[in-house]
Every structure is written in structure tokens, then in C-alpha cells.
Design a protein around this motif. Sequence first.
Motif, PDB file in Angstrom:
ATOM      1  N   ALA A   1      70.383   4.017  15.288  1.00 20.69           N
ATOM      2  CA  ALA A   1      70.046   2.718  15.880  1.00 20.69           C
ATOM      3  C   ALA A   1      68.807   2.827  16.760  1.00 20.69           C
ATOM      4  CB  ALA A   1      71.232   2.186  16.678  1.00 20.69           C
TER       5      ALA A   1
ATOM      6  N   ASP B   1      75.180   7.754  14.619  1.00 19.17           N
ATOM      7  CA  ASP B   1      74.970   6.307  14.474  1.00 19.17           C
ATOM      8  C   ASP B   1      74.143   5.745  15.617  1.00 19.17           C
ATOM      9  OD1 ASP B   1      76.287   6.105  12.017  1.00 19.17           O
ATOM     10  OD2 ASP B   1      78.234   5.808  12.974  1.00 19.17           O
TER      11      ASP B   1
ATOM     12  N   ARG C   1      72.508   1.814   7.092  1.00 16.26           N
ATOM     13  CA  ARG C   1      72.280   1.406   8.468  1.00 16.26           C
ATOM     14  C   ARG C   1      70.897   0.785   8.671  1.00 16.26           C
ATOM     15  NH1 ARG C   1      76.044   4.277   7.406  1.00 16.26           N
ATOM     16  NH2 ARG C   1      77.887   4.540   8.693  1.00 16.26           N
TER      17      ARG C   1
END
Length: 76
Positions: free
Chosen positions: A29, A25, A68
Amino acid sequence: MSEPTVAEATESIYASIRADNADIDAHIATLKAAMAREGLKQAVFEPAKLAHNNRAGRKLMQAYFRQRGVTVTFSR
């Protein structure tokens, strides 16, 4: 310290995938931020570098990244 490029962020994701998705994750990002800086709309990955280089694995990766905010395509 400079911000990572899209290529560097992509390599970090490949390393994370090889390490059983460790910190994936955070790497996503970083990739998203690098793509915004470079004005890219989608990330391109090489299927040969993926742990699960089959249709189901690629679709799962696309779905996870899309949640995401990153659009994923695969090179041929």
C-alpha cells in the motif's frame, strides 16, 4: 515527516520478503501511494534480492501485487 519514496518503499518490501512477508500488504500500500505521487505505472524489482528468484516465484509475486493494484516488472 515526509512520505516515503518509491525506492524507500521498494527497500521496505525487500526487507519484508526477507522477514517471511511480515506486513507485506502494508508495504505494498505504501509503494502504491508512492508510485501515484511520483506518477509511475509499474514497480521495478531486482530478481537477485528476492527470496525465490525463479520464474514461479516472480510470477507469484507479480500476481499477488497485481491483486493489490501494483504492476511489477523485474530488472535484468
